[in-house]
Design a protein around this motif. Sequence first.
Motif, PDB file in Angstrom:
ATOM      1  N   UNK A 139     -25.575  63.817  -8.928  1.00  0.00           N
ATOM      2  CA  UNK A 139     -26.737  63.189  -9.568  1.00  0.00           C
ATOM      3  C   UNK A 139     -26.973  61.787  -9.020  1.00  0.00           C
ATOM      4  N   UNK A 140     -25.905  61.035  -8.835  1.00  0.00           N
ATOM      5  CA  UNK A 140     -26.068  59.661  -8.344  1.00  0.00           C
ATOM      6  C   UNK A 140     -26.491  59.642  -6.872  1.00  0.00           C
ATOM      7  N   UNK A 141     -26.063  60.642  -6.089  1.00  0.00           N
ATOM      8  CA  UNK A 141     -26.567  60.758  -4.721  1.00  0.00           C
ATOM      9  C   UNK A 141     -28.079  60.980  -4.742  1.00  0.00           C
ATOM     10  N   UNK A 142     -28.527  61.886  -5.584  1.00  0.00           N
ATOM     11  CA  UNK A 142     -29.963  62.175  -5.674  1.00  0.00           C
ATOM     12  C   UNK A 142     -30.720  60.931  -6.123  1.00  0.00           C
ATOM     13  N   UNK A 143     -30.182  60.222  -7.120  1.00  0.00           N
ATOM     14  CA  UNK A 143     -30.865  59.007  -7.590  1.00  0.00           C
ATOM     15  C   UNK A 143     -30.946  57.956  -6.495  1.00  0.00           C
ATOM     16  N   UNK A 144     -29.873  57.814  -5.711  1.00  0.00           N
ATOM     17  CA  UNK A 144     -29.892  56.860  -4.603  1.00  0.00           C
ATOM     18  C   UNK A 144     -30.984  57.213  -3.602  1.00  0.00           C
ATOM     19  N   UNK A 201     -24.290  55.423  -4.075  1.00  0.00           N
ATOM     20  CA  UNK A 201     -23.731  56.085  -2.903  1.00  0.00           C
ATOM     21  C   UNK A 201     -22.227  55.850  -2.793  1.00  0.00           C
ATOM     22  N   UNK A 202     -21.766  54.673  -3.152  1.00  0.00           N
ATOM     23  CA  UNK A 202     -20.328  54.408  -3.125  1.00  0.00           C
ATOM     24  C   UNK A 202     -19.597  55.341  -4.097  1.00  0.00           C
ATOM     25  N   UNK A 222     -22.481  59.464   2.972  1.00  0.00           N
ATOM     26  CA  UNK A 222     -22.186  58.468   4.012  1.00  0.00           C
ATOM     27  C   UNK A 222     -23.378  58.294   4.951  1.00  0.00           C
ATOM     28  N   UNK A 223     -24.005  59.418   5.311  1.00  0.00           N
ATOM     29  CA  UNK A 223     -25.152  59.359   6.222  1.00  0.00           C
ATOM     30  C   UNK A 223     -26.316  58.608   5.594  1.00  0.00           C
ATOM     31  N   UNK A 224     -26.560  58.836   4.296  1.00  0.00           N
ATOM     32  CA  UNK A 224     -27.653  58.134   3.630  1.00  0.00           C
ATOM     33  C   UNK A 224     -27.349  56.644   3.522  1.00  0.00           C
TER      34      UNK A 224
END
Length: 459
Positions: A139-144, A201-202, A222-224
């Motif tokens: 979820x936090x990846x998507x939000x980032x 992302x972290x 990491x790529x984002x």
Amino acid sequence: MKKMLNIKLSLLTALIVFSSCEKIINQQPQTSLSAETAYTTRQGVEAGLLGCYNAMQSTSYYGLEYWALSDMYAGVILHTGTFPTYAQFNNKQILPDNTNVTNQWNAIYSGINRVNTIIVSSDKLNDPAFNKTQTISEARFIRALMYFDLLRAFGGSATGFNKADGRGVPVRVTPTLSPDDAAAVSLSPEADVWKLIDADLDYAIANLTLNVSGRASVNAAKALKARAALYKEDWATAESLSTEVINALKGAGTGLSASYDALWSTQNTKPESIFELQYDINNTNSIAFYYFPTGLGGRNEIGSSTTLAAQSATDLRRATNIKVLSGSNKTGKYSRINGTDNVIIIRLAELYLTRAEARAKKAAPDLTGALADLNVIRARAGLAASTAATAADILKQVYEDRYYEFAHEGHAFFDYKRTNRLASTFSGFSGANAFRAVYPTPQREIINSAGQITQVAGY
């Protein structure tokens, strides 16, 4: 007596109608559930997480318009149809009431609200079978990604990002579950938005464990973050994270697909495809429909521009970037008229070009390393290795290869913007029109904010 009876009957009828209406008005929605009801079980939260990915599939987001209209703004895609709001992008004359701009803003914030709801609900759920950390990480990846996409379109400045005059976007990190929650919030400083993106992302990098096509992974996170670092001109982070992803995926070779075209003709081509949005016959998009000529069942709204058509015929990417259909320049990247084309959001080729740029830009440039990364991409394209000898010449070639490598993928406009090349490349962004590097905040948001948000100066 008859008159009195009629009055009584009328009153009785009115009472019955009123009672019935009241029952209808007080009905709970039958096709939706409140977050308090839907997200109290593992199954509910897991389904809700899929809904967060689904939010990215909207036509107003990665389902077409976010990347296609930004490519149109940069002269990669040509408007060949009739939508006047598309013509505004084509002519570099976007208006604050442009419905496509408004819909992009709404689609992304709607997705953010879904994500915020999942994060809060996951944190409250205690079920031994529920992988709470993985769910929150995804979820936090998507939000980032969503805040990054908002910021690069609606934020920053005419000269790039992380500048003194940079514009931020409204930040919401809690669910909007009631009218009070939906109260307008002002713009957060650009620096604060970057901090949120990095923090999300972290967390994702530290906690993601699964690796499933179409879902967030450690390498995707990491790529984002490497991409975000490039926008902030944090060359060291961009280089180090790119290196980590490249080393994790390249194996004994480069990790790139042997065929550029196969990335779209076969889909989910590993290991190059790092994060690819999944579509199928039950979950379709309109991308090919918007490209295809009417004689082939499409609406002929967009196509490859004359600028892209100038790509060298010796470049193996050209046959995919420009596919002629019924005499019109379209693309081979989206060819499934039934709406099942996937959308690649992150792929390994980007990491090579990110690292090449970072190596050429850092205080002590690594020109040998930068040139080697650039030539990995050129070799796959069937082009001669670049022999550029200076940082400036290497960067010029990196930017040119990014343009052709990511045609129809939505990078070009943002690349021009972050490297401060818009004004020097397009008259529509020069002089008094420099403000157009930042999309207008939707006029409805300005009005509804009751003065908390002001429009980008110039619109």
